[in-house]
Design a protein around this motif. Structure first.
Motif, PDB file in Angstrom:
ATOM      1  N   THR A 123       3.184 -15.752   2.655  1.00 45.95           N
ATOM      2  CA  THR A 123       3.341 -14.409   2.075  1.00 45.95           C
ATOM      3  C   THR A 123       2.763 -13.351   3.002  1.00 45.95           C
ATOM      4  N   VAL A 124       1.576 -13.589   3.521  1.00 41.65           N
ATOM      5  CA  VAL A 124       0.923 -12.630   4.422  1.00 41.65           C
ATOM      6  C   VAL A 124       1.734 -12.475   5.707  1.00 41.65           C
ATOM      7  N   ASP A 125       2.174 -13.575   6.296  1.00 38.78           N
ATOM      8  CA  ASP A 125       2.960 -13.508   7.532  1.00 38.78           C
ATOM      9  C   ASP A 125       4.271 -12.766   7.323  1.00 38.78           C
ATOM     10  N   HIS A 126       4.928 -13.012   6.185  1.00 34.12           N
ATOM     11  CA  HIS A 126       6.183 -12.309   5.889  1.00 34.12           C
ATOM     12  C   HIS A 126       5.928 -10.811   5.764  1.00 34.12           C
ATOM     13  N   PHE A 127       4.883 -10.450   5.026  1.00 34.37           N
ATOM     14  CA  PHE A 127       4.561  -9.032   4.851  1.00 34.37           C
ATOM     15  C   PHE A 127       4.285  -8.365   6.200  1.00 34.37           C
ATOM     16  N   THR A 128       3.449  -8.985   7.019  1.00 31.53           N
ATOM     17  CA  THR A 128       3.093  -8.362   8.305  1.00 31.53           C
ATOM     18  C   THR A 128       4.308  -8.254   9.222  1.00 31.53           C
ATOM     19  N   GLN A 171       9.038   4.146   0.450  1.00 32.43           N
ATOM     20  CA  GLN A 171       8.415   3.294  -0.560  1.00 32.43           C
ATOM     21  C   GLN A 171       9.482   2.542  -1.365  1.00 32.43           C
ATOM     22  N   ILE A 172      10.500   3.259  -1.810  1.00 34.95           N
ATOM     23  CA  ILE A 172      11.564   2.658  -2.627  1.00 34.95           C
ATOM     24  C   ILE A 172      12.408   1.678  -1.818  1.00 34.95           C
ATOM     25  N   ASP A 173      12.818   2.106  -0.628  1.00 38.63           N
ATOM     26  CA  ASP A 173      13.755   1.303   0.171  1.00 38.63           C
ATOM     27  C   ASP A 173      13.105   0.133   0.899  1.00 38.63           C
ATOM     28  N   HIS A 174      11.815   0.243   1.190  1.00 40.77           N
ATOM     29  CA  HIS A 174      11.200  -0.776   2.031  1.00 40.77           C
ATOM     30  C   HIS A 174       9.943  -1.404   1.435  1.00 40.77           C
ATOM     31  N   LEU A 175       8.917  -0.603   1.191  1.00 37.55           N
ATOM     32  CA  LEU A 175       7.622  -1.173   0.812  1.00 37.55           C
ATOM     33  C   LEU A 175       7.701  -2.019  -0.456  1.00 37.55           C
ATOM     34  N   THR A 176       8.340  -1.501  -1.489  1.00 40.44           N
ATOM     35  CA  THR A 176       8.393  -2.241  -2.750  1.00 40.44           C
ATOM     36  C   THR A 176       9.385  -3.402  -2.706  1.00 40.44           C
ATOM     37  N   ARG A 177      10.235  -3.447  -1.695  1.00 39.94           N
ATOM     38  CA  ARG A 177      11.240  -4.516  -1.598  1.00 39.94           C
ATOM     39  C   ARG A 177      10.792  -5.695  -0.735  1.00 39.94           C
ATOM     40  N   ILE A 178       9.652  -5.568  -0.106  1.00 41.27           N
ATOM     41  CA  ILE A 178       9.161  -6.683   0.704  1.00 41.27           C
ATOM     42  C   ILE A 178       8.746  -7.810  -0.235  1.00 41.27           C
ATOM     43  N   LYS A 179       9.301  -8.988  -0.006  1.00 37.51           N
ATOM     44  CA  LYS A 179       8.996 -10.148  -0.845  1.00 37.51           C
ATOM     45  C   LYS A 179       7.497 -10.416  -0.819  1.00 37.51           C
ATOM     46  N   GLY A 180       6.930 -10.557  -2.006  1.00 39.44           N
ATOM     47  CA  GLY A 180       5.506 -10.843  -2.118  1.00 39.44           C
ATOM     48  C   GLY A 180       4.660  -9.634  -2.442  1.00 39.44           C
ATOM     49  N   VAL A 181       5.239  -8.436  -2.418  1.00 35.82           N
ATOM     50  CA  VAL A 181       4.474  -7.234  -2.760  1.00 35.82           C
ATOM     51  C   VAL A 181       4.389  -7.129  -4.283  1.00 35.82           C
ATOM     52  N   GLN A 182       3.168  -7.079  -4.770  1.00 33.99           N
ATOM     53  CA  GLN A 182       2.928  -6.964  -6.211  1.00 33.99           C
ATOM     54  C   GLN A 182       2.776  -5.508  -6.624  1.00 33.99           C
ATOM     55  N   SER A 183       1.997  -4.731  -5.830  1.00 32.63           N
ATOM     56  CA  SER A 183       1.815  -3.321  -6.172  1.00 32.63           C
ATOM     57  C   SER A 183       1.639  -2.479  -4.918  1.00 32.63           C
ATOM     58  N   VAL A 184       2.050  -1.233  -5.057  1.00 35.73           N
ATOM     59  CA  VAL A 184       1.952  -0.236  -3.986  1.00 35.73           C
ATOM     60  C   VAL A 184       1.264   0.983  -4.590  1.00 35.73           C
ATOM     61  N   LYS A 185       0.107   1.329  -4.087  1.00 38.77           N
ATOM     62  CA  LYS A 185      -0.632   2.492  -4.593  1.00 38.77           C
ATOM     63  C   LYS A 185      -0.837   3.462  -3.454  1.00 38.77           C
ATOM     64  N   THR A 186      -0.391   4.675  -3.664  1.00 37.26           N
ATOM     65  CA  THR A 186      -0.402   5.686  -2.611  1.00 37.26           C
ATOM     66  C   THR A 186      -1.522   6.682  -2.834  1.00 37.26           C
ATOM     67  N   GLU A 187      -2.274   6.932  -1.773  1.00 41.38           N
ATOM     68  CA  GLU A 187      -3.332   7.951  -1.775  1.00 41.38           C
ATOM     69  C   GLU A 187      -2.870   9.073  -0.859  1.00 41.38           C
ATOM     70  N   ILE A 188      -2.914  10.309  -1.374  1.00 44.64           N
ATOM     71  CA  ILE A 188      -2.458  11.462  -0.592  1.00 44.64           C
ATOM     72  C   ILE A 188      -3.660  12.328  -0.246  1.00 44.64           C
ATOM     73  N   PRO A 189      -4.002  12.404   1.038  1.00 39.57           N
ATOM     74  CA  PRO A 189      -5.141  13.256   1.423  1.00 39.57           C
ATOM     75  C   PRO A 189      -4.783  14.733   1.268  1.00 39.57           C
ATOM     76  N   ILE A 190      -5.762  15.532   0.854  1.00 40.18           N
ATOM     77  CA  ILE A 190      -5.503  16.964   0.696  1.00 40.18           C
ATOM     78  C   ILE A 190      -6.011  17.795   1.870  1.00 40.18           C
ATOM     79  N   GLN A 191      -6.871  17.227   2.682  1.00 36.38           N
ATOM     80  CA  GLN A 191      -7.344  17.927   3.874  1.00 36.38           C
ATOM     81  C   GLN A 191      -7.808  16.901   4.901  1.00 36.38           C
ATOM     82  N   GLN A 192      -7.378  17.085   6.138  1.00 36.40           N
ATOM     83  CA  GLN A 192      -7.838  16.220   7.230  1.00 36.40           C
ATOM     84  C   GLN A 192      -9.120  16.802   7.789  1.00 36.40           C
TER      85      GLN A 192
END
Length: 153
Positions: free
Chosen positions: A81-86, A123-144
């Protein structure tokens, strides 16, 4: 290369500041003549201390002004699972960093995109479609606050 002396460290600091600095200028900056300076740079390159030279781009000016951090949890942490994801993440140029984590999530990604819509599509087309991905949580920075590629030497 076992240890870096102060001249090596000075060379590395100068090259991190300006990777295009001419050898003559670099030599003057670190207190060497050009030939020994060039030899030291070559030794640092051959030892892998200097991996490569790159241009740092202004992300906003090339249409990649949004940075998000994405926490990925997998269904399993077995090697398949890890190798496929990477392997799948390697195919996504928008993912500019990927770290296997210890803690609450399995992977932490730094992703660049033009805007939120472009990220959402990734996220829709790729990240969530990778086999073995259970959850995707996005953090959006407001200032660098700080962004550097320079390592403390």
């Amino acid at each position: 290369m076992d240890t870096l002396d102060e001249i090596d460290r000075s060379i590395l600091r100068a090259l991190q500041e300006d990777g295009r600095i001419q050898n003559v200028d670099l030599a003057g900056k670190v207190g060497l003549s050009p030939s020994p300076c060039l030899r030291r740079v070559r030794i640092l390159e051959e030892a892998g201390v200097i991996e490569r030279y790159v241009a740092l781009l202004n992300a906003a000016k090339i249409g990649a002004g949004l940075t998000v951090f994405v926490r990925i949890s997998l269904t399993s942490q077995d090697s398949k699972t890890v190798d496929h994801f990477t392997a799948e993440i390697q195919k996504l140029p928008q993912v500019v960093e990927c770290h296997l984590m210890a803690g609450d999530c399995d992977f932490l990604l730094r992703v660049v995109a033009a805007d939120l819509d472009a990220y959402r599509q990734l996220q829709i087309d790729h990240l969530t479609r990778i086999k073995g991905v259970q959850s995707v949580k996005t953090e959006i920075p407001i200032q660098q606050i700080k962004l550097t590629s320079a390592l403390p030497i």
